[in-house]
Write an enzyme that holds these catalytic residues in place. Structure first.
Site: not given
Ligand code: DOR
Ligand code: ZN
Length: 351
Positions: A17, A19-21, A45, A103, A140, A178, A251, A255, A267
């Protein structure tokens, strides 16, 4: 003389799990994961979200282009389920060979989830196709009803939506992402269905107290939010139990520093630079280092029906300090454990 820096060799792990952006920052992010992990499930996402196999193919190409040409890292792509995902797109997922899960974000649950699912019934045609074809549903698991307390959203999801999914699609392969509560752990452990769960380092390391130590701690804020200590203990027990339904999923969710240290902070915890090292601390403190390999390197591959990796990483018990920040495109990014000393380091990490 005993070795001052004991070593622990593990089959190379995968991150189930991540996130790479996208865009200019991709190269500054993906290298942290590719340093240690062979493969990762890449969350969809983005803005706009990755809703088609064609879009996932383009995103996969951009990830590969952000890596050194010789990098063996493999992005395992996912699609973002919407109210309108047609069964024909699920057929394309099944045929693709490179999209490994779809997802489900409840609309509004978290970062870039506005296009998510607004009502479970709307995605029944897609879920039917997934169950029939053996495509993994990645969840999620939080309800979004503003009347439900923030700390109860996962538990209520398990009691309501997850139970319905389990009842109406008993053959559907599900990863509850998560997990943060003892109720989610119990459901996954006991369900008479092909279900598994990922667990993040932050939910294993900290209870919700960590959000408020001496003041508000935005870098510990993620969704689902950290829970009470009793829940953390249930997660540690599950992760270190050797049960094959629980596996590593960081996860890690970058940011920019200014977006976290903000009156309305985003988040997401950026854990990638020290992820395996954090899990090693948890397993060591639980007296379960011998079970880290199953959690990090075997259970996830088995659930996703992918071959286990065959090469190894070596963890060394040798202190190092996590940098205060890393580059994030033109911005800065604060990692989990910034400025702190880690007990374990990955020794042979030049990839
Ligand atoms: O804290 C989180 N950040 N929870 C998520 O489900 C998404 C993630 C994000 O993409 O920043
Ligand atoms: Zn996530």
């Amino acid at each position: 003389m005993t070795d001052p820096h004991p070593k622990l060799a593990l089959l190379r792990p995968d991150d189930w799990h991540l996130h790479l952006r996208d865009g200019a920052s991709l190269a500054t992010i993906v290298r942290h994961t590719a340093r240690v992990f062979a493969r990762a499930i890449i969350m969809p996402n983005l803005q706009p979200p990755v809703t088609t196999v064609a879009a996932a193919a383009g995103y996969s190409e951009r990830i590969r282009a952000a890596l050194p040409a010789a990098s063996p890292f493999v992005p395992l792509m996912t699609l973002y389920l919407t109210d309108n995902t047609p069964p024909s797109e699920i057929e394309r997922v099944h045929a693709s060979g490179f999209v490994h899960a779809v997802k489900y974000y409840p609309a509004g649950a978290t970062t870039n989830s506005d296009s998510g699912v607004t009502a479970l019934e709307r995605v029944y045609p897609a879920l039917e196709a997934m169950e029939r074809l053996g495509v993994v549903l990645s969840l999620h698991g939080e309800v979004t009803d503003p009347g439900v307390d923030m700390f109860d959203r996962e538990r209520v999801f398990v009691d309501t939506l997850l139970s319905r999914i389990g009842r109406d699609f008993p053959g559907l392969r599900v990863v509850l992402e998560h997990v943060t509560t003892r109720e989610a752990v119990a459901y996954v452990r006991e369900a008479d269905a092909p279900i598994a769960a990922t667990i993040t380092p932050q939910h294993l390391l900290w209870s919700r107290n960590a959000l408020f130590v001496g003041g508000l701690r935005p870098h510990h804020y993620c969704l689902p939010i950290l829970k009470r200590e009793a829940h953390r203990q249930a997660l540690v027990e599950a992760a270190t139990s050797g049960h094959p339904r629980f596996f590593l999923g960081t996860d890690s969710a970058p940011h920019a520093r200014h977006a976290k240290e903000n009156a309305c902070g985003c988040a997401g915890c950026f854990s990638a630079p020290a992820a395996l090292e954090m899990y090693a601390e948890v397993f060591e403190d639980a007296g379960a280092l011998d079970r880290l390999e199953g959690f990090a390197s075997r259970h996830g591959a088995d659930f996703y029906r992918l071959p286990r990796n065959t090469d190894h990483v070596t963890l060394e018990r040798k202190p190092w300090t996590v940098p205060d920040q890393y580059p994030f495109g033109a911005d800065a990014l604060v990692p989990l454990r910034a400025g702190e000393t880690m007990r374990w380091r990955v020794a042979d990490a030049a990839r």
